[in-house]
Write a protein that holds these residues in place. Structure first.
Motif, PDB file in Angstrom:
ATOM      1  N   HIS A 256      33.962  43.028  26.748  1.00 53.23           N
ATOM      2  CA  HIS A 256      34.275  42.509  25.422  1.00 53.23           C
ATOM      3  C   HIS A 256      35.411  41.501  25.439  1.00 53.23           C
ATOM      4  CE1 HIS A 256      31.971  46.120  24.215  1.00 53.23           C
ATOM      5  NE2 HIS A 256      31.696  45.433  23.124  1.00 53.23           N
ATOM      6  N   GLU A 257      36.322  41.626  26.400  1.00 59.40           N
ATOM      7  CA  GLU A 257      37.500  40.771  26.397  1.00 59.40           C
ATOM      8  C   GLU A 257      37.152  39.291  26.504  1.00 59.40           C
ATOM      9  OE1 GLU A 257      39.887  41.907  29.691  1.00 59.40           O
ATOM     10  OE2 GLU A 257      38.476  41.155  31.214  1.00 59.40           O
ATOM     11  N   ASP A 258      36.033  38.981  27.159  1.00 58.14           N
ATOM     12  CA  ASP A 258      35.623  37.580  27.228  1.00 58.14           C
ATOM     13  C   ASP A 258      34.197  37.372  26.728  1.00 58.14           C
ATOM     14  OD1 ASP A 258      34.252  38.747  29.293  1.00 58.14           O
ATOM     15  OD2 ASP A 258      35.118  37.517  30.883  1.00 58.14           O
ATOM     16  N   ALA A 259      33.609  38.435  26.119  1.00 66.00           N
ATOM     17  CA  ALA A 259      32.282  38.349  25.502  1.00 66.00           C
ATOM     18  C   ALA A 259      31.224  37.834  26.472  1.00 66.00           C
ATOM     19  CB  ALA A 259      32.322  37.457  24.250  1.00 66.00           C
ATOM     20  N   ARG A 260      31.264  38.361  27.683  1.00 62.13           N
ATOM     21  CA  ARG A 260      30.338  37.867  28.695  1.00 62.13           C
ATOM     22  C   ARG A 260      29.764  39.003  29.519  1.00 62.13           C
ATOM     23  NH1 ARG A 260      33.217  33.476  32.346  1.00 62.13           N
ATOM     24  NH2 ARG A 260      34.831  35.063  32.503  1.00 62.13           N
ATOM     25  N   TRP A 261      28.582  38.723  30.061  1.00 62.20           N
ATOM     26  CA  TRP A 261      28.010  39.562  31.096  1.00 62.20           C
ATOM     27  C   TRP A 261      28.461  39.017  32.443  1.00 62.20           C
ATOM     28  CZ3 TRP A 261      25.399  44.061  30.558  1.00 62.20           C
ATOM     29  CH2 TRP A 261      24.886  44.366  29.283  1.00 62.20           C
ATOM     30  N   HIS A 262      28.946  39.911  33.280  1.00 63.58           N
ATOM     31  CA  HIS A 262      29.316  39.557  34.646  1.00 63.58           C
ATOM     32  C   HIS A 262      28.196  40.095  35.549  1.00 63.58           C
ATOM     33  CE1 HIS A 262      33.597  38.400  33.778  1.00 63.58           C
ATOM     34  NE2 HIS A 262      33.201  38.938  32.629  1.00 63.58           N
ATOM     35  N   VAL A 263      27.450  39.192  36.116  1.00 64.10           N
ATOM     36  CA  VAL A 263      26.197  39.534  36.788  1.00 64.10           C
ATOM     37  C   VAL A 263      26.315  39.279  38.288  1.00 64.10           C
ATOM     38  CG1 VAL A 263      23.706  39.106  36.846  1.00 64.10           C
ATOM     39  CG2 VAL A 263      24.963  38.862  34.681  1.00 64.10           C
ATOM     40  N   VAL A 264      25.930  40.266  39.076  1.00 64.99           N
ATOM     41  CA  VAL A 264      25.912  40.124  40.527  1.00 64.99           C
ATOM     42  C   VAL A 264      24.485  39.811  40.968  1.00 64.99           C
ATOM     43  CG1 VAL A 264      26.294  41.257  42.746  1.00 64.99           C
ATOM     44  CG2 VAL A 264      27.862  41.687  40.838  1.00 64.99           C
ATOM     45  N   VAL A 265      24.349  38.698  41.674  1.00 64.99           N
ATOM     46  CA  VAL A 265      23.038  38.225  42.120  1.00 64.99           C
ATOM     47  C   VAL A 265      23.049  38.133  43.643  1.00 64.99           C
ATOM     48  CG1 VAL A 265      21.322  36.382  41.936  1.00 64.99           C
ATOM     49  CG2 VAL A 265      22.844  36.866  40.003  1.00 64.99           C
ATOM     50  N   GLU A 266      21.961  38.581  44.262  1.00 66.53           N
ATOM     51  CA  GLU A 266      21.848  38.514  45.720  1.00 66.53           C
ATOM     52  C   GLU A 266      20.710  37.593  46.124  1.00 66.53           C
ATOM     53  OE1 GLU A 266      20.561  41.618  49.145  1.00 66.53           O
ATOM     54  OE2 GLU A 266      22.361  42.176  48.000  1.00 66.53           O
ATOM     55  N   ALA A 267      20.968  36.703  47.059  1.00 67.11           N
ATOM     56  CA  ALA A 267      19.958  35.795  47.604  1.00 67.11           C
ATOM     57  C   ALA A 267      20.209  35.623  49.088  1.00 67.11           C
ATOM     58  CB  ALA A 267      20.002  34.439  46.891  1.00 67.11           C
ATOM     59  N   ASP A 268      19.182  35.852  49.884  1.00 67.10           N
ATOM     60  CA  ASP A 268      19.301  35.730  51.348  1.00 67.10           C
ATOM     61  C   ASP A 268      20.435  36.584  51.907  1.00 67.10           C
ATOM     62  OD1 ASP A 268      17.188  33.868  51.440  1.00 67.10           O
ATOM     63  OD2 ASP A 268      18.562  32.226  50.954  1.00 67.10           O
ATOM     64  N   GLY A 269      20.612  37.766  51.324  1.00 62.33           N
ATOM     65  CA  GLY A 269      21.615  38.693  51.817  1.00 62.33           C
ATOM     66  C   GLY A 269      23.035  38.408  51.385  1.00 62.33           C
ATOM     67  N   VAL A 270      23.224  37.375  50.587  1.00 64.79           N
ATOM     68  CA  VAL A 270      24.567  36.994  50.136  1.00 64.79           C
ATOM     69  C   VAL A 270      24.676  37.226  48.630  1.00 64.79           C
ATOM     70  CG1 VAL A 270      26.240  35.128  49.952  1.00 64.79           C
ATOM     71  CG2 VAL A 270      24.754  35.275  51.972  1.00 64.79           C
ATOM     72  N   GLN A 271      25.739  37.876  48.213  1.00 71.19           N
ATOM     73  CA  GLN A 271      25.946  38.141  46.797  1.00 71.19           C
ATOM     74  C   GLN A 271      26.896  37.123  46.181  1.00 71.19           C
ATOM     75  OE1 GLN A 271      27.153  42.195  46.060  1.00 71.19           O
ATOM     76  NE2 GLN A 271      25.093  42.995  46.460  1.00 71.19           N
ATOM     77  N   ARG A 272      26.632  36.819  44.926  1.00 66.56           N
ATOM     78  CA  ARG A 272      27.526  35.956  44.161  1.00 66.56           C
ATOM     79  C   ARG A 272      27.578  36.485  42.735  1.00 66.56           C
ATOM     80  NH1 ARG A 272      22.608  33.375  43.365  1.00 66.56           N
ATOM     81  NH2 ARG A 272      22.353  32.276  41.382  1.00 66.56           N
ATOM     82  N   LYS A 273      28.563  36.041  41.981  1.00 61.83           N
ATOM     83  CA  LYS A 273      28.701  36.478  40.596  1.00 61.83           C
ATOM     84  C   LYS A 273      28.491  35.301  39.659  1.00 61.83           C
ATOM     85  CE  LYS A 273      31.489  39.697  39.375  1.00 61.83           C
ATOM     86  NZ  LYS A 273      32.706  40.507  39.103  1.00 61.83           N
ATOM     87  N   VAL A 274      27.710  35.518  38.615  1.00 56.70           N
ATOM     88  CA  VAL A 274      27.531  34.526  37.561  1.00 56.70           C
ATOM     89  C   VAL A 274      27.840  35.199  36.230  1.00 56.70           C
ATOM     90  CG1 VAL A 274      25.777  33.237  38.840  1.00 56.70           C
ATOM     91  CG2 VAL A 274      25.062  35.035  37.270  1.00 56.70           C
ATOM     92  N   THR A 275      28.124  34.392  35.230  1.00 57.18           N
ATOM     93  CA  THR A 275      28.426  34.925  33.908  1.00 57.18           C
ATOM     94  C   THR A 275      27.484  34.334  32.874  1.00 57.18           C
ATOM     95  OG1 THR A 275      30.081  33.187  33.553  1.00 57.18           O
ATOM     96  CG2 THR A 275      30.855  35.301  34.432  1.00 57.18           C
ATOM     97  N   ALA A 276      27.266  35.105  31.828  1.00 58.73           N
ATOM     98  CA  ALA A 276      26.377  34.662  30.745  1.00 58.73           C
ATOM     99  C   ALA A 276      26.815  35.308  29.449  1.00 58.73           C
ATOM    100  CB  ALA A 276      24.927  35.020  31.059  1.00 58.73           C
ATOM    101  N   ASN A 277      26.700  34.558  28.377  1.00 57.49           N
ATOM    102  CA  ASN A 277      27.041  35.115  27.071  1.00 57.49           C
ATOM    103  C   ASN A 277      25.991  36.118  26.607  1.00 57.49           C
ATOM    104  OD1 ASN A 277      29.213  33.381  27.098  1.00 57.49           O
ATOM    105  ND2 ASN A 277      28.197  31.818  25.864  1.00 57.49           N
ATOM    106  N   TRP A 278      24.732  35.881  26.999  1.00 60.80           N
ATOM    107  CA  TRP A 278      23.642  36.769  26.577  1.00 60.80           C
ATOM    108  C   TRP A 278      22.753  37.045  27.782  1.00 60.80           C
ATOM    109  CZ3 TRP A 278      23.118  38.554  21.513  1.00 60.80           C
ATOM    110  CH2 TRP A 278      21.976  39.344  21.259  1.00 60.80           C
ATOM    111  N   LEU A 279      22.267  38.291  27.873  1.00 58.67           N
ATOM    112  CA  LEU A 279      21.380  38.683  28.960  1.00 58.67           C
ATOM    113  C   LEU A 279      20.031  39.088  28.379  1.00 58.67           C
ATOM    114  CD1 LEU A 279      21.154  39.271  32.038  1.00 58.67           C
ATOM    115  CD2 LEU A 279      21.902  41.607  31.535  1.00 58.67           C
ATOM    116  N   PHE A 280      18.972  38.436  28.846  1.00 63.80           N
ATOM    117  CA  PHE A 280      17.609  38.770  28.420  1.00 63.80           C
ATOM    118  C   PHE A 280      16.819  39.199  29.648  1.00 63.80           C
ATOM    119  CE2 PHE A 280      13.128  37.864  27.868  1.00 63.80           C
ATOM    120  CZ  PHE A 280      12.859  38.392  26.617  1.00 63.80           C
TER     121      PHE A 280
END
Length: 499
Positions: free
Chosen positions: A119-143
Motif C-alpha cells: 500500500h505504501e507505493d500502491a504497487r505490485w512487486h512482481v518476481v519474474v524468472e526467465a532463463d533461470g534468472v529472476q528479476r523484479k518488476v512493478t505494476a499498479n494493477w495485476l491482471f
C-alpha cells in the motif's frame, strides 16, 4: 534481491497482464481500444500465445463452443465453421494481436513466480524468472489470465500400470512422434477431450475404445452454421457477426434453461438423436448418464463424427470399471478384456488457482478460499487485482468482454479521480455464508473446492454463470457502489494509518 522504491506513478507498468491466452489478449485489446494512454505488458510463460490452445497437442483438439460466441465481441469470427481446431483459434488470436498492436507488448518465456502488493507505493512487486534468472518488476494493477488448471501436472487417477506393457500418455502431454497407426487404443474418460480424440485416432488406429465409468450427455451439431453463411451473403460482415453472435448466445441460454426446467424432455431428445445416429449399435448403458443434462458439461460432436466412427466399427464405447492393466490389455471388473497397445488417460485436469503464483498483500499470503468473488473478476480485500474465470455453460470468451468492459470503466474512474488503490472491502465480521458457484457436478471441480475462491449469496460477491444477466448488471451498476474502496497511497489518512 534489492528493491528500488519509487513513487507509484513510476511503476514499470500501469497494468501487468499474466498470460497470452484468450483472457490476456482480450483484456489487452480492451485496454488498447478504451484507454490507449495506459501502459501494459503481457508476460507469457510459454514460447507462443494461445494458452490452452498452444499447450494441448492431442489429435483433433478443437473448441467445444460455438466460435461465433467464442470469438470476441469486437473481432468477428469470419467463417461459417462453428467448431474449429486449436490452430484455427491461434490464427484468430494472431489476427487480433496484430490488428490491436499487441504483439510488441508480449514477452515470452517469462515465469511469474510471486507478486506482493504494498500500500505504501500502491504497487505490485512482481518476481519474474526467465532463463533461470529472476528479476523484479512493478505494476499498479495485476491482471491474471492464467486459466484455471495446472499446466505442469495433469490429474493422476491413480492407475497402476506396473504390469502394463503398452504405452501410456495423458492428453496434456501429447508426444509429437506418437505412432498409433494399426494399433489398439483405449481412451479412458468420457469428457470433451476423450470424445474429441476418439474419432480422430480411429482414422488410423486398428480400433479405439472409449472406456468410461460414467456416460456423458452428447449432442450432435453441424460443424458449419448455414444461417451464418446466408447472413454473410446478404449483410455487411460486422452486422452479420453481431446478429449471428447474439442469436447463438440466445440459443445457448435457451438450451441451458430448458435443461433446468425440462430435463426429462431434453434427455429424451438427446437419447433419440443418439439412437437415430447409431441404430443397432446404440446401447442405453453407454449413452444414458445418471445425471440431468448440463449437470455436468455437455459434449458436442460436430457432424456426428464420434457416432460415425462407431458405425464404421473403428470405435467403441464401453461402460465399465477398470480392474487392472495387464500385458497389453485392460481388464475390467466385468471380466471383459480390452486390447490396448496405447492407453490415453483422458481423466480430467488438475485445477490450480492464479497460475500457482505466490500472491500476497503486505507480505501476507493470499488464500483464495478466504476471499469472496467481487463482480466475478475481483476479490474481497485484495487491492488492484483482477482475474478471469469463464462460463461453464457457455463460451469462455463471453466473460472476457464483460470483464474487459468493466475493468476499463474502473480504470477510467480511477484516472479521473486520482485514486491509486481500488479494493472490494468486506469487513471481517461479514457473516456472509459461502455458496459453491459452480453449477456442475464434475469430479475435477469437486476435488478442488478447497482451493477455489468463495461465492456469496448476493451480488456483488458472486461469480455468476448467466452471461445475459452478468452483461446487464455489469453495464448498469456504477463503479462507485459503496463496496469498492478507493484510496491514494500518499493521502493523509493512509499516512496516519502507517504511523
Amino acid at each position: 534481491m534489492e528493491d528500488t522504491a519509487r513513487p507509484a506513478t513510476q511503476s514499470d507498468h500501469d497494468v501487468l497482464i499474466v498470460g497470452a491466452g484468450i483472457s490476456g489478449i482480450g483484456m489487452a485489446a480492451h485496454l488498447g481500444m478504451k484507454l490507449p494512454d495506459l501502459t501494459y505488458t503481457i508476460l507469457e510463460r510459454r514460447d507462443d500465445l494461445g494458452g490452452t490452445w498452444d499447450l494441448f497437442r492431442y489429435p483433433g483438439i478443437r473448441t467445444d463452443s460455438d466460435m461465433h460466441t467464442f470469438g470476441y465481441e469486437f473481432e468477428p469470427w469470419r467463417s461459417e465453421n462453428r467448431i474449429v481446431s486449436a490452430q484455427n483459434i491461434k490464427d484468430y488470436l494472431n489476427g487480433v494481436i496484430d490488428k490491436h498492436d499487441i504483439r510488441r507488448r508480449i514477452q515470452y518465456g517469462q515465469h511469474v513466480v510471486s507478486a506482493d502488493f504494498r500500500h505504501e507505493d500502491a504497487r505490485w512487486h512482481v518476481v519474474v524468472e526467465a532463463d533461470g534468472v529472476q528479476r523484479k518488476v512493478t505494476a499498479n494493477w495485476l491482471f491474471l489470465g492464467t486459466g484455471y488448471y495446472d499446466y505442469d501436472q495433469a490429474y493422476d487417477a491413480g492407475f497402476d500400470f506396473s504390469n502394463f506393457e503398452g504405452e501410456v500418455l495423458h492428453p496434456q502431454f501429447w508426444p509429437d512422434d506418437l505412432d498409433y497407426a494399426g494399433k489398439n487404443v483405449v481412451v479412458v474418460g468420457s469428457g470433451a477431450t476423450a470424445i474429441t480424440i476418439v474419432p480422430v485416432m480411429a482414422q488410423q488406429a486398428a480400433k479405439v475404445t472409449m472406456l468410461q465409468r460414467t456416460p456423458t450427455w452428447i449432442r450432435n451439431i453441424p460443424s458449419q452454421d448455414r444461417i451464418a453463411r446466408f447472413l454473410r451473403k446478404i449483410l455487411p460482415e460486422d452486422l452479420a457477426y453481431k446478429i449471428i453472435r447474439w442469436r447463438n448466445i440466445r440459443l445457448t441460454d435457451f438450451m441451458i434453461k430448458r435443461c433446468e426446467t425440462h430435463p426429462q424432455q431434453v434427455a429424451e431428445h438427446l437419447t433419440k438423436r443418439a439412437q437415430e445416429s447409431l441404430g443397432d449399435k446404440y446401447r442405453e448403458a453407454d449413452f444414458t448418464p445418471p445425471y440431468r443434462p448440463w449437470e455436468q458439461r455437455m459434449c458436442f460432436i460436430p457432424d456426428d463424427d464420434l457416432f460415425e466412427a462407431i458405425n464404421r466399427g473403428k470405435a467403441e464405447v464401453v461402460t465399465d470399471t477398470i480392474d487392472r492393466f495387464e500385458g497389453r490389455e485392460v481388464v475390467l471388473k466385468s471380466g471383459k478384456r480390452v486390447p490396448a497397445d496405447i492407453v490415453v488417460t483422458a481423466t480430467g485436469l488438475q485445477l490450480a488457482m492464479a497460475g500457482k503464483i505466490a500472491l500476497s498483500v503486505e507480505g501476507e499470503q493470499v488464500n483464495f478460499r478466504d476471499h469472496f468473488y467481487y463482480k466475478g473478476c475481483m476479490f474481497s480485500n485484495i487491492p488492484n487485482f483482477s482475474t478471469f474465470f469463464g462460463y461453464t455453460n457457455a463460451s469462455w470468451t463471453l466473460r472476457v468482454d464483460v470483464v474487459g468492459n468493466y475493468i476499463c470503466r474502473l480504470f477510467a474512474h480511477m484516472k479521473a479521480t486520482g485514486a491509486e488503490i481500488a479494493t472490494p472491502y468486506l469487513p471481517a465480521d461479514h457473516r456472509m455464508e459461502r455458496e459453491e458457484f459452480f453449477n456442475l457436478s464434475s469430479n475435477y471441480i469437486k476435488r478442488s473446492l478447497d482451493m477455489l475462491p468463495s461465492n456469496g449469496p448476493v451480488w456483488p460477491w458472486q461469480l455468476g454463470m448467466d452471461y445475459l444477466e452478468d452483461r446487464k448488471v455489469m453495464r448498469a451498476t456504477p463503479v462507485v457502489d459503496g463496496v469498492l474502496r478507493f484510496e491514494n497511497a500518499h493521502s493523509e489518512e493512509r499516512r496516519q494509518a502507517a504511523e
